[in-house]
Write an enzyme that holds these catalytic residues in place. Structure first.
Site, short mmCIF file in Angstrom:
data_model
loop_
_atom_site.label_atom_id
_atom_site.label_comp_id
_atom_site.label_asym_id
_atom_site.label_seq_id
_atom_site.Cartn_x
_atom_site.Cartn_y
_atom_site.Cartn_z
N HIS A 1 -7.45 2.83 3.49
CA HIS A 1 -7.04 3.78 4.93
C HIS A 1 -8.39 4.05 5.32
CE1 HIS A 1 -3.34 4.74 2.82
NE2 HIS A 1 -2.90 5.47 3.93
N GLU B 1 -2.67 9.01 7.82
CA GLU B 1 -1.09 8.98 7.63
C GLU B 1 -0.26 9.83 8.63
OE1 GLU B 1 1.18 7.19 5.69
OE2 GLU B 1 -0.65 5.98 5.08
N CYS C 1 -11.13 2.73 -0.45
CA CYS C 1 -9.81 3.13 -0.09
C CYS C 1 -9.29 2.42 1.18
CB CYS C 1 -9.63 4.76 0.11
SG CYS C 1 -7.88 5.23 0.73
N CYS D 1 -4.27 -1.57 -2.11
CA CYS D 1 -4.50 0.03 -2.40
C CYS D 1 -5.27 0.13 -3.72
CB CYS D 1 -3.10 0.42 -2.57
SG CYS D 1 -3.15 2.20 -3.09
N ASP E 1 0.95 -1.27 0.02
CA ASP E 1 -0.10 0.00 0.02
C ASP E 1 0.77 1.14 0.04
OD1 ASP E 1 -2.30 1.56 0.34
OD2 ASP E 1 -2.00 1.93 2.40
N SER E 2 0.27 2.39 -0.26
CA SER E 2 1.18 3.53 -0.13
C SER E 2 1.43 3.96 1.02
CB SER E 2 0.20 4.68 -1.05
OG SER E 2 -0.92 5.14 -0.04
#
Ligand code: DGL
Length: 282
Positions: free
Chosen positions: A203, A167, A201, A82, A19-20
Protein backbone atom coordinates in the site's frame (compact mmCIF):
# COMPACT_ATOMS: atom_id res chain seq x y z
CA UNK A 1 -15.33 -22.25 -0.11
CA UNK A 2 -15.36 -25.94 0.81
CA UNK A 3 -11.93 -27.56 1.05
CA UNK A 4 -13.21 -31.03 0.32
CA UNK A 5 -15.07 -30.48 -2.92
CA UNK A 6 -12.84 -27.94 -4.63
CA UNK A 7 -12.42 -28.97 -8.24
CA UNK A 8 -9.95 -26.82 -10.11
CA UNK A 9 -10.07 -26.08 -13.83
CA UNK A 10 -7.20 -27.66 -15.76
CA UNK A 11 -7.12 -25.23 -18.69
CA UNK A 12 -4.44 -22.50 -18.69
CA UNK A 13 -5.56 -19.26 -17.06
CA UNK A 14 -4.58 -15.78 -15.87
CA UNK A 15 -1.88 -15.00 -13.31
CA UNK A 16 -3.58 -14.35 -9.96
CA UNK A 17 -2.54 -11.32 -7.90
CA UNK A 18 -3.85 -11.03 -4.36
CA UNK A 19 -3.81 -8.31 -1.70
CA UNK A 20 -5.90 -7.40 1.33
CA UNK A 21 -7.05 -4.32 -0.58
CA UNK A 22 -5.76 -1.75 -3.07
CA UNK A 23 -2.03 -2.06 -2.22
CA UNK A 24 -1.40 -4.99 -4.54
CA UNK A 25 -2.33 -2.72 -7.45
CA UNK A 26 1.10 -1.09 -7.05
CA UNK A 27 2.63 -4.51 -7.75
CA UNK A 28 0.16 -5.41 -10.50
CA UNK A 29 0.93 -2.15 -12.31
CA UNK A 30 4.65 -2.96 -12.43
CA UNK A 31 4.06 -6.59 -13.45
CA UNK A 32 1.78 -5.54 -16.29
CA UNK A 33 4.26 -2.92 -17.45
CA UNK A 34 6.96 -5.55 -17.66
CA UNK A 35 4.76 -8.38 -19.00
CA UNK A 36 1.79 -6.82 -20.79
CA UNK A 37 1.01 -9.88 -22.89
CA UNK A 38 -0.22 -12.05 -19.99
CA UNK A 39 -3.73 -12.18 -18.52
CA UNK A 40 -4.20 -11.13 -14.89
CA UNK A 41 -6.87 -11.66 -12.26
CA UNK A 42 -6.61 -9.34 -9.25
CA UNK A 43 -8.36 -10.04 -5.97
CA UNK A 44 -8.64 -7.39 -3.25
CA UNK A 45 -10.16 -8.48 0.05
CA UNK A 46 -11.19 -4.88 0.68
CA UNK A 47 -14.10 -5.78 2.95
CA UNK A 48 -11.69 -7.35 5.46
CA UNK A 49 -8.69 -5.01 5.00
CA UNK A 50 -6.48 -4.08 6.72
CA UNK A 51 -4.84 -7.40 7.54
CA UNK A 52 -1.91 -5.76 9.36
CA UNK A 53 -3.12 -6.19 12.93
CA UNK A 54 -4.75 -9.63 12.52
CA UNK A 55 -3.25 -12.79 14.05
CA UNK A 56 -1.26 -15.32 12.04
CA UNK A 57 -4.23 -17.67 12.11
CA UNK A 58 -6.67 -15.13 10.67
CA UNK A 59 -4.31 -13.84 7.96
CA UNK A 60 -3.58 -17.44 6.96
CA UNK A 61 -7.30 -18.29 6.83
CA UNK A 62 -8.17 -15.21 4.72
CA UNK A 63 -5.20 -15.71 2.40
CA UNK A 64 -5.96 -19.41 1.89
CA UNK A 65 -9.55 -18.52 0.93
CA UNK A 66 -8.23 -15.99 -1.59
CA UNK A 67 -5.77 -18.46 -3.12
CA UNK A 68 -8.49 -21.12 -3.43
CA UNK A 69 -10.76 -18.59 -5.12
CA UNK A 70 -8.09 -17.60 -7.64
CA UNK A 71 -7.27 -21.27 -8.33
CA UNK A 72 -10.97 -22.02 -8.81
CA UNK A 73 -11.13 -19.11 -11.29
CA UNK A 74 -8.43 -20.75 -13.42
CA UNK A 75 -5.16 -19.31 -12.07
CA UNK A 76 -2.25 -21.78 -11.89
CA UNK A 77 0.13 -19.20 -10.47
CA UNK A 78 -0.78 -16.73 -7.71
CA UNK A 79 1.35 -13.85 -6.44
CA UNK A 80 0.64 -12.72 -2.89
CA UNK A 81 1.12 -9.00 -3.56
CA UNK A 82 0.87 -8.40 0.17
CA UNK A 83 3.73 -8.49 2.65
CA UNK A 84 1.48 -9.32 5.58
CA UNK A 85 0.10 -12.38 3.77
CA UNK A 86 3.57 -13.30 2.49
CA UNK A 87 4.95 -13.08 6.03
CA UNK A 88 2.13 -14.88 7.79
CA UNK A 89 0.58 -17.30 5.32
CA UNK A 90 2.84 -18.07 2.35
CA UNK A 91 4.93 -20.84 3.90
CA UNK A 92 1.94 -22.73 5.33
CA UNK A 93 0.09 -22.51 2.02
CA UNK A 94 3.15 -23.71 0.10
CA UNK A 95 3.90 -26.51 2.54
CA UNK A 96 0.43 -27.72 3.52
CA UNK A 97 -2.30 -26.50 1.19
CA UNK A 98 -0.79 -26.89 -2.28
CA UNK A 99 -0.35 -30.63 -1.77
CA UNK A 100 -4.06 -30.93 -0.99
CA UNK A 101 -5.35 -28.45 -3.58
CA UNK A 102 -3.06 -29.19 -6.54
CA UNK A 103 0.68 -29.77 -6.12
CA UNK A 104 1.38 -28.43 -9.62
CA UNK A 105 0.04 -24.91 -8.83
CA UNK A 106 2.29 -22.27 -7.32
CA UNK A 107 1.97 -19.37 -4.88
CA UNK A 108 4.77 -16.78 -4.71
CA UNK A 109 5.33 -13.93 -2.25
CA UNK A 110 6.90 -10.47 -2.30
CA UNK A 111 9.43 -10.63 0.54
CA UNK A 112 12.17 -12.71 -1.04
CA UNK A 113 12.44 -10.71 -4.30
CA UNK A 114 12.65 -7.51 -2.26
CA UNK A 115 15.25 -8.80 0.17
CA UNK A 116 17.48 -10.08 -2.63
CA UNK A 117 18.21 -6.57 -3.91
CA UNK A 118 18.81 -4.89 -0.53
CA UNK A 119 22.54 -5.63 -0.54
CA UNK A 120 22.96 -3.63 -3.75
CA UNK A 121 20.99 -0.63 -2.52
CA UNK A 122 22.58 0.28 0.81
CA UNK A 123 26.04 1.75 1.19
CA UNK A 124 25.87 2.48 4.92
CA UNK A 125 24.66 -1.14 5.50
CA UNK A 126 21.87 0.29 7.68
CA UNK A 127 18.37 -0.40 6.34
CA UNK A 128 14.95 0.65 7.63
CA UNK A 129 11.86 -1.48 7.04
CA UNK A 130 8.49 0.29 7.09
CA UNK A 131 5.64 -2.23 7.26
CA UNK A 132 2.40 -3.27 8.92
CA UNK A 133 2.47 -4.45 12.54
CA UNK A 134 1.92 -8.00 11.27
CA UNK A 135 4.96 -7.93 9.01
CA UNK A 136 7.11 -6.25 11.67
CA UNK A 137 6.11 -8.77 14.35
CA UNK A 138 6.82 -11.71 12.03
CA UNK A 139 10.47 -10.48 11.78
CA UNK A 140 10.46 -11.90 8.23
CA UNK A 141 12.47 -9.03 6.75
CA UNK A 142 15.10 -9.08 9.49
CA UNK A 143 15.51 -12.85 9.22
CA UNK A 144 15.61 -12.94 5.42
CA UNK A 145 17.97 -9.95 5.10
CA UNK A 146 20.36 -11.46 7.68
CA UNK A 147 20.38 -14.79 5.84
CA UNK A 148 21.65 -13.09 2.68
CA UNK A 149 23.49 -10.08 4.13
CA UNK A 150 24.61 -10.71 7.74
CA UNK A 151 26.50 -7.38 7.82
CA UNK A 152 23.35 -5.25 7.36
CA UNK A 153 21.74 -3.63 10.42
CA UNK A 154 17.94 -3.73 10.09
CA UNK A 155 15.54 -1.44 11.97
CA UNK A 156 11.79 -1.88 11.65
CA UNK A 157 8.87 0.47 12.21
CA UNK A 158 5.17 -0.42 12.09
CA UNK A 159 3.01 2.25 10.42
CA UNK A 160 -0.49 1.19 11.50
CA UNK A 161 -2.30 4.23 10.07
CA UNK A 162 -0.84 4.10 6.58
CA UNK A 163 -2.98 1.29 5.14
CA UNK A 164 -6.27 2.79 6.43
CA UNK A 165 -5.27 6.12 4.81
CA UNK A 166 -4.97 4.36 1.46
CA UNK A 167 -8.04 2.12 1.86
CA UNK A 168 -10.10 5.20 2.71
CA UNK A 169 -8.65 7.22 -0.14
CA UNK A 170 -7.03 9.75 2.21
CA UNK A 171 -3.46 9.20 1.06
CA UNK A 172 -3.13 12.64 -0.52
CA UNK A 173 -5.06 14.54 2.15
CA UNK A 174 -3.42 17.04 4.52
CA UNK A 175 -4.28 14.73 7.44
CA UNK A 176 -1.97 12.05 6.06
CA UNK A 177 1.10 14.25 6.60
CA UNK A 178 1.05 13.83 10.38
CA UNK A 179 1.08 10.02 10.26
CA UNK A 180 3.69 9.78 7.51
CA UNK A 181 6.06 12.28 9.10
CA UNK A 182 5.78 10.63 12.52
CA UNK A 183 6.92 7.22 11.24
CA UNK A 184 9.69 8.46 8.92
CA UNK A 185 11.15 10.62 11.69
CA UNK A 186 10.67 7.75 14.15
CA UNK A 187 12.66 5.19 12.19
CA UNK A 188 15.45 7.63 11.33
CA UNK A 189 15.71 8.52 15.02
CA UNK A 190 16.04 4.82 15.86
CA UNK A 191 19.03 4.55 13.51
CA UNK A 192 20.36 7.77 11.95
CA UNK A 193 22.77 5.73 9.78
CA UNK A 194 19.90 4.36 7.67
CA UNK A 195 20.40 5.19 3.98
CA UNK A 196 17.68 2.88 2.56
CA UNK A 197 14.02 2.76 3.57
CA UNK A 198 12.17 -0.30 2.28
CA UNK A 199 8.45 0.18 1.72
CA UNK A 200 7.60 -3.31 2.89
CA UNK A 201 3.87 -2.95 2.44
CA UNK A 202 2.36 -2.80 -1.01
CA UNK A 203 0.00 0.00 0.00
CA UNK A 204 2.82 2.40 0.85
CA UNK A 205 3.85 3.50 -2.67
CA UNK A 206 0.44 5.17 -2.88
CA UNK A 207 1.71 7.50 -0.10
CA UNK A 208 4.94 8.18 -1.99
CA UNK A 209 4.45 11.97 -2.34
CA UNK A 210 4.11 12.34 1.41
CA UNK A 211 6.89 9.84 2.17
CA UNK A 212 9.37 11.71 -0.04
CA UNK A 213 8.30 15.01 1.52
CA UNK A 214 9.56 13.87 4.95
CA UNK A 215 12.56 11.78 3.90
CA UNK A 216 15.87 13.67 4.07
CA UNK A 217 18.14 13.79 1.03
CA UNK A 218 20.63 10.91 1.01
CA UNK A 219 18.03 8.40 2.19
CA UNK A 220 16.65 6.24 -0.60
CA UNK A 221 13.00 5.17 -0.52
CA UNK A 222 12.49 1.76 -2.14
CA UNK A 223 9.11 0.48 -3.31
CA UNK A 224 9.02 -3.24 -4.20
CA UNK A 225 6.96 -3.41 -7.41
CA UNK A 226 9.84 -3.30 -9.86
CA UNK A 227 11.74 -6.09 -8.06
CA UNK A 228 8.70 -8.33 -7.67
CA UNK A 229 7.90 -7.89 -11.37
CA UNK A 230 11.39 -8.78 -12.58
CA UNK A 231 11.53 -11.74 -10.22
CA UNK A 232 8.22 -13.03 -11.63
CA UNK A 233 9.49 -12.63 -15.17
CA UNK A 234 12.60 -14.56 -14.27
CA UNK A 235 10.49 -17.26 -12.58
CA UNK A 236 8.42 -17.77 -15.73
CA UNK A 237 11.55 -17.87 -17.86
CA UNK A 238 12.97 -20.63 -15.66
CA UNK A 239 9.69 -22.55 -15.31
CA UNK A 240 8.49 -23.06 -18.86
CA UNK A 241 5.86 -25.59 -17.72
CA UNK A 242 4.20 -22.90 -15.59
CA UNK A 243 4.66 -20.29 -18.29
CA UNK A 244 2.69 -22.52 -20.68
CA UNK A 245 -0.18 -22.58 -18.17
CA UNK A 246 -0.51 -18.76 -18.15
CA UNK A 247 -2.71 -17.36 -20.90
CA UNK A 248 -1.70 -14.33 -22.94
CA UNK A 249 -4.41 -12.06 -24.27
CA UNK A 250 -3.33 -8.94 -22.39
CA UNK A 251 -6.46 -8.80 -20.20
CA UNK A 252 -6.87 -7.77 -16.58
CA UNK A 253 -9.92 -8.50 -14.42
CA UNK A 254 -10.68 -7.50 -10.87
CA UNK A 255 -12.44 -9.21 -7.99
CA UNK A 256 -13.25 -7.57 -4.66
CA UNK A 257 -15.03 -8.56 -1.48
CA UNK A 258 -16.35 -4.97 -1.14
CA UNK A 259 -18.94 -3.22 -3.28
CA UNK A 260 -17.88 -3.52 -6.94
CA UNK A 261 -18.56 0.13 -7.83
CA UNK A 262 -16.47 1.42 -4.94
CA UNK A 263 -13.54 -0.81 -5.92
CA UNK A 264 -13.87 0.11 -9.60
CA UNK A 265 -13.83 3.82 -8.81
CA UNK A 266 -10.76 3.71 -6.55
CA UNK A 267 -8.83 1.12 -8.58
CA UNK A 268 -9.39 3.14 -11.76
CA UNK A 269 -7.76 6.13 -10.06
CA UNK A 270 -4.81 4.06 -8.87
CA UNK A 271 -4.34 2.26 -12.20
CA UNK A 272 -5.10 5.25 -14.46
CA UNK A 273 -7.50 3.14 -16.54
CA UNK A 274 -11.03 1.80 -16.23
CA UNK A 275 -11.11 -1.18 -13.84
CA UNK A 276 -14.45 -3.00 -13.80
CA UNK A 277 -14.72 -5.17 -10.71
CA UNK A 278 -16.90 -8.10 -9.70
CA UNK A 279 -17.90 -8.57 -6.08
CA UNK A 280 -17.27 -12.03 -4.65
CA UNK A 281 -18.17 -13.71 -1.35
CA UNK A 282 -15.99 -16.37 0.23
N1 DGL B 1 -0.67 -4.39 1.38
C1 DGL B 1 -0.39 -5.19 2.50
C2 DGL B 1 1.04 -5.47 2.77
O1 DGL B 1 1.79 -5.43 1.84
C3 DGL B 1 -1.39 -5.39 3.55
C4 DGL B 1 -1.78 -4.28 4.34
C5 DGL B 1 -2.88 -4.59 5.33
O2 DGL B 1 -3.93 -5.07 4.91
O3 DGL B 1 -2.68 -4.32 6.51
O4 DGL B 1 1.42 -5.73 3.87
Amino acid sequence: MSDMFLTLPEAPGPIGVFDSGYGGLTILRQIRQLMPAYDYLYLGDNARAPYGAHSFEVVYEFTRQAVETLFARGCHLVVLACNTASAKALRTIQQNDLARLDPSRRVLGVIRPTVEIVGELTRSRHVGVLATAGTVNSHSYELEIHKLFPDITVSQMACPMWVPLVENYEYDSPGADYFVRKRIEGILRTDPAIDTLLLACTHYPLLMNKILKYTPPGVRVVPQGEYVASSLKDYLRRHTDMDARCTRRGTCHYLTTEAADKFSENASLFMHERCEAERIRF
